[in-house]
Design a protein around this motif. Structure first.
Motif, short mmCIF file in Angstrom:
data_model
loop_
_atom_site.label_atom_id
_atom_site.label_comp_id
_atom_site.label_asym_id
_atom_site.label_seq_id
_atom_site.Cartn_x
_atom_site.Cartn_y
_atom_site.Cartn_z
N GLN B 130 0.82 -1.20 0.00
CA GLN B 130 0.00 0.00 0.00
C GLN B 130 0.86 1.26 0.00
O GLN B 130 0.58 2.21 -0.71
N ILE B 134 0.90 4.26 -2.77
CA ILE B 134 0.63 5.68 -2.51
C ILE B 134 1.79 6.55 -2.98
O ILE B 134 1.58 7.59 -3.61
N LEU B 137 1.47 6.87 -6.57
CA LEU B 137 0.43 7.84 -6.93
C LEU B 137 0.92 9.26 -6.74
O LEU B 137 0.66 10.14 -7.55
N MET B 138 1.67 9.47 -5.64
CA MET B 138 2.16 10.82 -5.37
C MET B 138 3.14 11.26 -6.45
O MET B 138 3.06 12.39 -6.94
N ILE B 140 3.36 10.30 -9.51
CA ILE B 140 2.78 10.62 -10.81
C ILE B 140 1.76 11.75 -10.70
O ILE B 140 1.31 12.26 -11.70
N SER B 141 1.40 12.13 -9.48
CA SER B 141 0.43 13.21 -9.34
C SER B 141 1.10 14.57 -9.20
O SER B 141 0.42 15.59 -9.16
N ILE B 142 2.42 14.59 -9.08
CA ILE B 142 3.09 15.87 -8.96
C ILE B 142 3.51 16.29 -10.37
O ILE B 142 4.12 15.51 -11.09
N PRO B 143 3.12 17.50 -10.79
CA PRO B 143 3.46 17.90 -12.15
C PRO B 143 4.97 17.98 -12.34
O PRO B 143 5.70 18.31 -11.40
N PHE B 145 6.81 20.06 -13.76
CA PHE B 145 7.49 21.33 -13.52
C PHE B 145 7.69 21.61 -12.04
O PHE B 145 8.70 22.18 -11.64
N VAL B 146 6.74 21.12 -11.20
CA VAL B 146 6.91 21.32 -9.77
C VAL B 146 8.03 20.43 -9.24
O VAL B 146 8.91 20.87 -8.49
N LEU B 149 11.38 21.77 -10.27
CA LEU B 149 11.79 22.93 -9.47
C LEU B 149 12.23 22.49 -8.08
O LEU B 149 13.18 23.04 -7.51
N LEU B 150 11.56 21.47 -7.56
CA LEU B 150 11.92 20.93 -6.24
C LEU B 150 13.34 20.38 -6.27
O LEU B 150 14.17 20.65 -5.40
N ILE B 152 15.65 21.15 -8.42
CA ILE B 152 16.56 22.29 -8.61
C ILE B 152 16.87 22.91 -7.26
O ILE B 152 18.02 23.20 -6.95
N TYR B 153 15.83 23.08 -6.44
CA TYR B 153 16.02 23.74 -5.14
C TYR B 153 16.93 22.90 -4.23
O TYR B 153 17.87 23.41 -3.65
N ILE B 248 7.94 20.00 -21.30
CA ILE B 248 7.89 20.81 -20.10
C ILE B 248 9.21 20.69 -19.31
O ILE B 248 9.71 21.66 -18.76
#
Lengths: 299, 307
Positions: B130, B134, B137-138, B140-143, B145-146, B149-150, B152-153, B248
């Motif tokens: 499980q 999850i 899912l997380m 593939i659910s984060i775009p 570009f986000v 950037l994460l 990169i940071y 992207i």
């Protein structure tokens, strides 16, 4: 829940209200994760819906003290301000309205088209089926993102343009799914019975086939909304979606990007909102699928 | 076999023909001056009248289309006034970076995904299953570009391990690769785990156990090759999707590939370039899917090539 006239020694297990919907609901409630996701999702939807009431400030109002240097979270601004001195929490709530509205509307339209087109293809068969399925094949070999870029470059950015492009590329794949569903339903006995009773084709399609496909529609709806929200946020992030100053989760990431060193939460907050929404829709969708069709797993 | 490939290639050509008709019609019917659209936002009056002449924009639409088609067939994808050179040359420059990035993503995703899938299948308490679900899912659910950037940071700015964007060295390849390869590897691992668990009850796996083989030997030698086939199908299909779907990521990391060019062209309303990427993308998808189908038929003898 208890038996009224059970035979001696045999426990009656059929609940008092054993409607189909009641069964689905009970099987859904049994999946704790899906229920949790549903509650979170409801909270997200409500907060977006109620944004005008609960948002502390106007999302486009500029506070001079935050202009050019984003303020960190404080009592006045719970999530701080963005680089243009606007309250981040208010923008997050309002931004969700656009992203969710575009995502839900576009997915609903795309899937309605998919049910009708795919359902008709499977039901009518023959030449119509062939033509529709070749069209689906064609659409699926189009590099959708580049065509979307072309369209938004030609049209002016607006929520309607975004919905249009999502619908344009959103219907072919589900249409294929619904077609195969209808194909397998068509051979079932109750359809045969209706046919031999002389029911007209239109009635069989509307009264007997569609009701069986609708539950699947709900499942696919919740599974396809995250993708639509993705497209919207991506286009907004590129500056090709909903035009500023209207906040959307995607354009908030774009606005926050120049400040990612000093104020990473400007990117993180809308990013997490998109992710949380996507995860919740997916979990609810999977839960619904399990509840509707407990026997068949995986597609 | 040859007949099958020939038919598929014919279908690809038909598809490309349709795509070119649709894109050209779109450009002509869009609000505004089609000459302006075809010449790009930065074209001057001379360029505009040239474009009108070349495409016959004052003539009936079928003549316009015939002229457009003739130019396409002779390899002329239009002229980019933004870059001041033919679109075809511009595209050729961008092929290498995109291919490089796509390949690196696939390799890394497979190399991370397969061990992860095998490992989580071995420990299949439902809790771990499980959790992996999850996390999958997380990711593939984060775009993209986000997530980009994460990375990169954290890896680029805070730790200064890798350059945050650009093109040139192996280091530049790391962050854009990870941005896509991490979610995909979790995804592949998920599929592999499900396949392995389904195979655990099959006769040949039970026989291998009965022979007294070690648990790991059964998994690696007997179950894994069978469980891998569907994953490899996905991988080869994804490769086609990658060549068109990297836009992207390329844009976030300033990676000068085809997608980067398409996005920048769309932003500056350089329509000929976007039109060309649509056609090129269609070719990639068609060929990619064909190669994927051939590969799958080779790997899995149960798959028949027909229709």
């Amino acid at each position: 829940m208890q038996a009224q006239a059970a035979l001696p020694g045999i426990k009656e297990t059929i609940p008092a209200q054993h409607t189909w919907l009641g069964g689905v609901w009970r099987r859904f409630l049994r999946q704790r994760l899906a229920v949790l996701a549903g509650v979170v999702l409801l909270a997200i939807l409500l907060s977006a819906l109620l944004a005008p009431v609960i948002a502390p400030y106007d999302p486009e109002k500029i506070f001079p003290e935050g202009l050019g240097n984003p303020l960190p979270p404080s009592d006045k601004f719970w999530l701080g301000t963005d680089g243009r001195g606007r309250d981040l929490l208010s923008r997050l709530l309002w931004g969700g309205r656009i992203s969710l509205a575009v995502g839900i509307t576009a997915s609903t339209i795309a899937l309605s088209i998919a049910v009708l087109v795919g359902g008709l293809a499977g039901f009518l068969g023959g030449r119509i089926d062939y033509i529709i399925m070749r069209l689906v094949d064609l659409m699926m070999s189009v590099p959708s993102f580049f065509v979307i870029l072309l369209l938004v470059a030609l049209l002016n950015p607006s929520p309607l343009a975004v919905i249009f492009v999502i619908v344009l590329f959103g219907w072919p794949y589900p249409a294929r799914v619904f077609r195969s569903e209808v194909l397998s339903l068509r051979r079932r006995d109750f359809i045969l019975a209706a046919q031999s009773l002389g029911a007209p084709a239109r009635m069989i399609f509307v009264r007997h086939l569609l009701p069986h496909v609708l539950p699947l529609l709900v499942v696919y709806l919740s599974l396809s909304i995250p993708g639509a929200i993705f497209t919207e946020t991506t286009l907004s992030y590129l500056g090709l979606g909903v035009p500023p100053p209207t906040p959307t989760w995607g354009s908030m990431v774009l606005d926050g990007q120049p400040y990612y060193r000093v104020a990473p939460w400007l990117v993180l907050c809308p990013g997490l909102a998109i992710m949380l929404t996507g995860v919740c829709f997916n979990l609810v969708g999977n839960g619904l699928r399990e509840a509707i069709d407990p026997v068949r797993k995986e597609r | 076999m040859i007949q099958y490939v020939a038919r598929r290639i014919l279908w690809i050509l038909v598809t490309l023909l349709c795509i070119s008709v649709i894109t050209f019609t779109l450009v002509l019917s869009a609000p505004g001056d089609p000459a302006r659209a075809l010449a790009g936002a930065r074209a001057d009056d001379l360029a505009l009248s040239q474009v009108r002449e070349q495409y016959g924009l004052d003539q009936p639409i079928y003549i316009q289309y015939a002229r457009y088609m003739r130019r396409l067939l002779s390899g002329d994808l239009g002229y980019s006034y933004a870059y001041n050179r033919p679109v075809a040359e511009e595209l050729a420059d961008k092929l290498r970076p995109t291919a490089l990035l796509a390949l690196s993503i696939i390799v890394v995703a497979v190399l991370m995904g397969i061990p992860l899938g095998v490992f989580t299948a071995q420990r299949n308490q439902s809790k771990i299953g499980q959790a992996v679900n999850i996390v999958g899912l997380m990711t593939i659910s984060i775009p993209a570009f986000v997530f980009g950037l994460l990375l990169i940071y954290v890896l680029g700015y805070s730790l200064r391990w890798f350059p945050i964007g650009g093109y040139g060295s192996i280091g530049h390849l790391v962050l854009p690769t990870l941005t896509v390869a991490i979610p995909w590897s979790v995804w592949y691992a998920n599929i592999l785990r499900t396949n392995l668990l389904n195979l655990a009850h099959s006769d040949f796996v039970r026989t291998a156990h009965a022979k007294g083989l070690q648990k790991w030997a059964v998994t690696l030698r007997h179950a894994l090759p069978n469980a891998l086939a569907p994953v490899l199908t996905m991988v080869s299909m994804d490769l086609a999707a990658l060549l068109t779907g990297l836009a992207i990521v390329e844009y976030v990391f300033n990676w000068p590939g085809i997608g980067w060019m398409a996005v920048r062209a769309a932003l500056s309303r350089d329509i000929p370039v976007v039109m060309a990427t649509v056609l090129l993308g269609g070719l990639f998808i068609g060929l990619g899917n064909l190669i994927a189908d051939l590969l799958v038929a080779r790997l899995d003898p149960r798959v028949q090539l027909d229709n």
